[in-house]
Design a protein around this motif. Structure first.
Motif, PDB file in Angstrom:
ATOM      1  N   ALA A  47       0.823  -1.209   0.000  1.00  0.00           N
ATOM      2  CA  ALA A  47       0.000   0.000   0.000  1.00  0.00           C
ATOM      3  C   ALA A  47       0.858   1.260   0.000  1.00  0.00           C
ATOM      4  N   MET A  48       1.982   1.220   0.708  1.00  0.00           N
ATOM      5  CA  MET A  48       2.855   2.391   0.752  1.00  0.00           C
ATOM      6  C   MET A  48       3.523   2.656  -0.594  1.00  0.00           C
ATOM      7  N   ARG A  49       3.761   1.590  -1.350  1.00  0.00           N
ATOM      8  CA  ARG A  49       4.411   1.750  -2.652  1.00  0.00           C
ATOM      9  C   ARG A  49       3.418   2.054  -3.778  1.00  0.00           C
ATOM     10  N   SER A  50       2.137   1.845  -3.533  1.00  0.00           N
ATOM     11  CA  SER A  50       1.146   2.095  -4.571  1.00  0.00           C
ATOM     12  C   SER A  50       0.778   3.577  -4.617  1.00  0.00           C
ATOM     13  N   LYS A  51       0.162   3.980  -5.690  1.00  0.00           N
ATOM     14  CA  LYS A  51      -0.264   5.369  -5.846  1.00  0.00           C
ATOM     15  C   LYS A  51      -1.548   5.611  -5.049  1.00  0.00           C
ATOM     16  N   PRO A  52      -1.817   6.848  -4.682  1.00  0.00           N
ATOM     17  CA  PRO A  52      -3.089   7.161  -4.015  1.00  0.00           C
ATOM     18  C   PRO A  52      -4.261   6.758  -4.905  1.00  0.00           C
ATOM     19  N   PRO A  53      -5.408   6.451  -4.306  1.00  0.00           N
ATOM     20  CA  PRO A  53      -6.573   6.037  -5.102  1.00  0.00           C
ATOM     21  C   PRO A  53      -6.968   7.103  -6.123  1.00  0.00           C
ATOM     22  N   GLY A  59       2.921  16.944   4.170  1.00  0.00           N
ATOM     23  CA  GLY A  59       3.177  15.570   4.559  1.00  0.00           C
ATOM     24  C   GLY A  59       2.431  14.533   3.750  1.00  0.00           C
ATOM     25  N   TYR A  60       1.742  14.943   2.719  1.00  0.00           N
ATOM     26  CA  TYR A  60       1.022  13.988   1.886  1.00  0.00           C
ATOM     27  C   TYR A  60       1.943  13.464   0.795  1.00  0.00           C
ATOM     28  N   ARG A  61       1.722  12.246   0.385  1.00  0.00           N
ATOM     29  CA  ARG A  61       2.344  11.771  -0.849  1.00  0.00           C
ATOM     30  C   ARG A  61       1.304  11.955  -1.946  1.00  0.00           C
ATOM     31  N   VAL A  62       1.707  12.500  -3.061  1.00  0.00           N
ATOM     32  CA  VAL A  62       0.752  12.979  -4.066  1.00  0.00           C
ATOM     33  C   VAL A  62       0.962  12.272  -5.394  1.00  0.00           C
ATOM     34  N   ASP A  63      -0.093  12.314  -6.185  1.00  0.00           N
ATOM     35  CA  ASP A  63      -0.048  11.770  -7.549  1.00  0.00           C
ATOM     36  C   ASP A  63      -0.897  12.671  -8.433  1.00  0.00           C
ATOM     37  N   VAL A  64      -0.248  13.394  -9.368  1.00  0.00           N
ATOM     38  CA  VAL A  64      -0.940  14.292 -10.300  1.00  0.00           C
ATOM     39  C   VAL A  64      -1.370  13.474 -11.506  1.00  0.00           C
ATOM     40  N   ARG A  65      -2.611  13.640 -11.872  1.00  0.00           N
ATOM     41  CA  ARG A  65      -3.120  12.852 -12.998  1.00  0.00           C
ATOM     42  C   ARG A  65      -4.011  13.709 -13.903  1.00  0.00           C
ATOM     43  N   ASP A  66      -4.183  13.242 -15.129  1.00  0.00           N
ATOM     44  CA  ASP A  66      -5.072  13.852 -16.133  1.00  0.00           C
ATOM     45  C   ASP A  66      -4.653  15.286 -16.487  1.00  0.00           C
ATOM     46  N   LEU A  67      -3.339  15.553 -16.541  1.00  0.00           N
ATOM     47  CA  LEU A  67      -2.890  16.907 -16.886  1.00  0.00           C
ATOM     48  C   LEU A  67      -3.235  17.276 -18.320  1.00  0.00           C
ATOM     49  N   ASP A  68      -3.396  16.297 -19.199  1.00  0.00           N
ATOM     50  CA  ASP A  68      -3.661  16.582 -20.615  1.00  0.00           C
ATOM     51  C   ASP A  68      -5.160  16.693 -20.896  1.00  0.00           C
ATOM     52  N   THR A  69      -5.994  16.722 -19.859  1.00  0.00           N
ATOM     53  CA  THR A  69      -7.437  16.853 -20.038  1.00  0.00           C
ATOM     54  C   THR A  69      -7.882  18.220 -19.524  1.00  0.00           C
ATOM     55  N   ASP A  70      -9.167  18.525 -19.700  1.00  0.00           N
ATOM     56  CA  ASP A  70      -9.687  19.805 -19.214  1.00  0.00           C
ATOM     57  C   ASP A  70     -10.034  19.779 -17.730  1.00  0.00           C
ATOM     58  N   ARG A  71      -9.921  18.610 -17.085  1.00  0.00           N
ATOM     59  CA  ARG A  71     -10.202  18.523 -15.639  1.00  0.00           C
ATOM     60  C   ARG A  71      -9.095  17.719 -14.949  1.00  0.00           C
ATOM     61  N   PRO A  72      -7.901  18.296 -14.844  1.00  0.00           N
ATOM     62  CA  PRO A  72      -6.813  17.606 -14.145  1.00  0.00           C
ATOM     63  C   PRO A  72      -7.095  17.534 -12.646  1.00  0.00           C
ATOM     64  N   SER A  73      -6.423  16.616 -11.968  1.00  0.00           N
ATOM     65  CA  SER A  73      -6.645  16.462 -10.537  1.00  0.00           C
ATOM     66  C   SER A  73      -5.369  15.934  -9.886  1.00  0.00           C
ATOM     67  N   VAL A  74      -5.372  15.975  -8.564  1.00  0.00           N
ATOM     68  CA  VAL A  74      -4.277  15.418  -7.781  1.00  0.00           C
ATOM     69  C   VAL A  74      -4.891  14.605  -6.639  1.00  0.00           C
ATOM     70  N   GLY A  75      -4.335  13.436  -6.414  1.00  0.00           N
ATOM     71  CA  GLY A  75      -4.732  12.606  -5.287  1.00  0.00           C
ATOM     72  C   GLY A  75      -3.600  12.575  -4.266  1.00  0.00           C
ATOM     73  N   PHE A 135      -3.575   7.799  17.849  1.00  0.00           N
ATOM     74  CA  PHE A 135      -3.660   9.251  17.701  1.00  0.00           C
ATOM     75  C   PHE A 135      -3.357   9.748  16.288  1.00  0.00           C
ATOM     76  N   LEU A 136      -2.735   8.923  15.449  1.00  0.00           N
ATOM     77  CA  LEU A 136      -2.522   9.337  14.063  1.00  0.00           C
ATOM     78  C   LEU A 136      -3.729   8.933  13.224  1.00  0.00           C
ATOM     79  N   ALA A 137      -3.929   9.654  12.124  1.00  0.00           N
ATOM     80  CA  ALA A 137      -5.100   9.406  11.265  1.00  0.00           C
ATOM     81  C   ALA A 137      -4.653   9.162   9.831  1.00  0.00           C
ATOM     82  N   ARG A 138      -5.339   8.262   9.166  1.00  0.00           N
ATOM     83  CA  ARG A 138      -5.105   7.969   7.742  1.00  0.00           C
ATOM     84  C   ARG A 138      -6.111   8.789   6.941  1.00  0.00           C
ATOM     85  N   ARG A 139      -5.598   9.717   6.087  1.00  0.00           N
ATOM     86  CA  ARG A 139      -6.469  10.641   5.358  1.00  0.00           C
ATOM     87  C   ARG A 139      -6.099  10.678   3.878  1.00  0.00           C
ATOM     88  N   ARG A 140      -7.129  11.013   3.087  1.00  0.00           N
ATOM     89  CA  ARG A 140      -6.935  11.182   1.641  1.00  0.00           C
ATOM     90  C   ARG A 140      -7.552  12.502   1.206  1.00  0.00           C
TER      91      ARG A 140
END
Length: 565
Positions: free
Chosen positions: A103-109, A149-165, A467-472
């Motif tokens: 899970a740590m090596r995979s990209k964000p959902p 502190g997030y690990r990020v993945d930028v996707r769909d940059l070549d479209t009209d609605r790019p996003s980052v997870g 006390f730590l939380a897993r967030r997306r």
């Protein structure tokens, strides 16, 4: 259903054993299995008490012994639960560690189609004059989330609605794994300590020494795999023992305040001597062992002469305190006396006083008026046959009493430096003086430092998992026909997270400071409490967000829980 077969049964049994439910059940079962250890006397701790219990309970005692209830912690059934728990925890941790590593090596959902369905959702409108594009806005958002502190993945940059997870909080599961791994380490360390450690007791009188050998102990409990080579060749000499009692309080007069044992220590026969101070709750560490002060008392010095006038016994005799004023039980055995062996039983009073009935008692724990009160016996003490016996107990069944209150000769009452001649020419006994003694408890556990290390790791891992939380976080951008860059973002927690709203406010604040620091228009759907919209410039038109619909607006109002897909 088809038959599993031998291999299938093994796989099924392994799956059941390594489930977390089984591990919790075994942990509870281990706690329950330890209960008999506190209900019945344990042979390693006090074999004499076990022997007496078997004698007092001839019907049930042998059956309890067959069930190993007098050796609970080394019994077959307790060891089986211990080992099964050990194996179950290992079987639980290894697959979870592998899954977490993947899970740590995979990209964000991937970014959900409708961010408005997420528990925390908000929108922003960036003025066209800012010069941003949808793609550059997503990249800047990714950079801000990465700094948070997030690990990020930028996707769909070549479209009209790019996003980052973005995703963070993997330390929560790491803490969970550390907790269970450390728990395995604690169990393993305790097992190693039980195999190779030992516990012993020794009473040392002032002026006497103790050498760390098997014959030097009064009682000794070795581990299962103990070897005599583990005994470090150190020695201890009790130079002085000081007891301090309360002399000021009227309600607690005579209560002990402090005990101090001054000792001369040698790490080895060739090492130089040095002085150490031993106190209660302040143990001495020597040769890898811990020496604890667990008791003290008086050892009256006596000289016993037999009927032929020869010294049959001379030296300090340890007495056992029975109350706070150190009224102490005494047993004196003189097996070398001739023609008859001599034995004495009675009590020692540090400060002898008489009550209204003429009965002696101790009025103070300090030796202000020391006195011996004894009964004398002669006969066979039962020591010549080599059968071990308790030095603090005199078996008078086969002895003849020659001194007691019930006889014409009366009991023996001796002050310091006084001598009493026994009737019938059996000999004499002299009270020469008083010494103090210290009762030592000596522990050796080669794995104790590892128990501490793993215990600290276990607590640290448990704190992290609690006390730590897993967030997306997902951020999507698009370009409005009028040139504005429309931004929407959503947050989702893995599990229950009461602080998710605060994180949403923090993320919105970051985005606003980056793009709207000059007070440009902001669209706020109620999730952005971190900054108030400028009056007259708040946008409420959901159609302004690219791809938004009436269904999205309804979903935002309902605050439905989002899913990864």
């Amino acid at each position: 259903m088809p038959a599993l077969g031998p291999l299938g049964m093994i796989r099924w049994a392994w799956t059941q054993l390594t489930s977390m439910r089984t591990a919790l059940f075994l942990l509870l079962l281990l706690a329950v299995a330890a209960v008999p250890g506190s209900l019945f006397p344990q042979r390693p701790a006090n074999p004499a008490v076990v022997t007496q219990y078997l004698k007092d309970n001839p019907d049930t005692g042998p059956w309890l012994d067959r069930l190993q209830l007098f050796d609970v912690y080394s019994s077959v059934w307790f060891s089986a639960i211990y080992l099964l728990l050990f194996i179950s925890l290992i079987g639980c941790v290894i697959p979870r560690a592998r899954a977490h590593y993947r899970a740590m090596r995979s990209k964000p959902p991937r970014t959900p189609k409708r961010l408005s369905r997420l528990p925390e959702y908000g929108t922003l409108a960036i003025p066209a004059a800012s010069g941003l594009t949808a793609a550059s806005a997503v990249q800047e958002a990714a950079q801000m989330l990465r700094k948070r502190g997030y690990r990020v993945d930028v996707r769909d940059l070549d479209t009209d609605r790019p996003s980052v997870g973005a995703e963070r909080g993997f330390a929560k599961e790491v803490g969970n794994l550390v907790f269970h791994t450390a728990l395995i380490g604690v169990l393993f360390s305790i097992g190693v300590g039980g195999l190779f450690g030992y516990t012993g007791q020794k009473v040392v009188v002032e002026g006497e020494s103790f050498v760390n050998t098997l014959v030097g102990y009064d009682s000794f409990t070795p581990g299962t795999s103990f070897s005599e080579d583990q005994l470090a060749p150190y020695s201890l000499t009790l130079d002085d023992f000081e007891a301090r009692f309360d002399r000021e309080s009227t309600t607690h007069y005579g209560q002990p305040l402090d005990f101090t044992a001054s000792m001369t220590v040698k790490e080895s026969p060739d090492a130089a001597e040095h002085t150490e101070t031993l106190k209660v709750n302040s143990p001495l560490t020597i040769g890898g062992s811990r020496v604890y002060l667990v008791g003290n008392g008086y050892a009256p010095v006596v000289t016993v002469r037999d009927g032929e006038g020869n010294i049959a016994l001379q030296g300090p005799v340890v007495s056992v305190p029975s109350d706070g004023m150190y009224t102490s039980l005494m047993v004196i055995k003189a097996p070398d006396a001739k023609p008859d062996q001599l034995g004495f039983v009675g009590f020692f009073l540090p400060t002898a006083m008489l009550d209204e009935q003429g009965v002696s008692y101790s009025g103070d724990p300090d030796p202000i008026n020391p006195q011996l009160n004894l009964n004398a016996y002669y006969g066979d003490l039962g020591l010549d046959e080599g059968v071990p016996s308790n030095v603090y107990v005199l078996d008078t069944e086969d002895l003849t009493e020659i001194n007691s209150r019930n006889l014409d000769a009366g009991g023996i009452v001796l002050g310091e430096n006084q001598t009493y001649e026994l009737p019938e020419g059996k000999g004499s006994i002299t009270f020469d003086g008083i010494k103090r003694y210290a009762a030592l408890d000596i522990h050796y556990d080669p794995a104790k430092i590892w128990v501490l290390v793993f215990a600290v790791l276990s607590l640290s891992g448990l704190a992290a998992s609690l006390f730590l939380a897993r967030r997306r976080v997902w951020v999507r951008t698009g370009t409005h026909p009028d040139g504005r860059i429309m931004v929407e973002y959503g947050l989702l927690a893995r599990g229950e997270d009461q602080r998710l709203a605060g994180e949403s406010a923090a993320v919105r604040s970051l985005l606003e400071r980056q793009w709207l620091a000059g007070g440009s228009a902001v669209e706020d759907n109620g999730a952005g409490e971190a900054s108030a919209p400028v009056s007259g410039q708040q946008h409420t038109d959901r159609d302004a967000v690219p791809g938004a619909s009436a269904a999205d607006s309804s979903a935002v109002t309902e605050k439905e829980t989002g899913k990864d897909s």
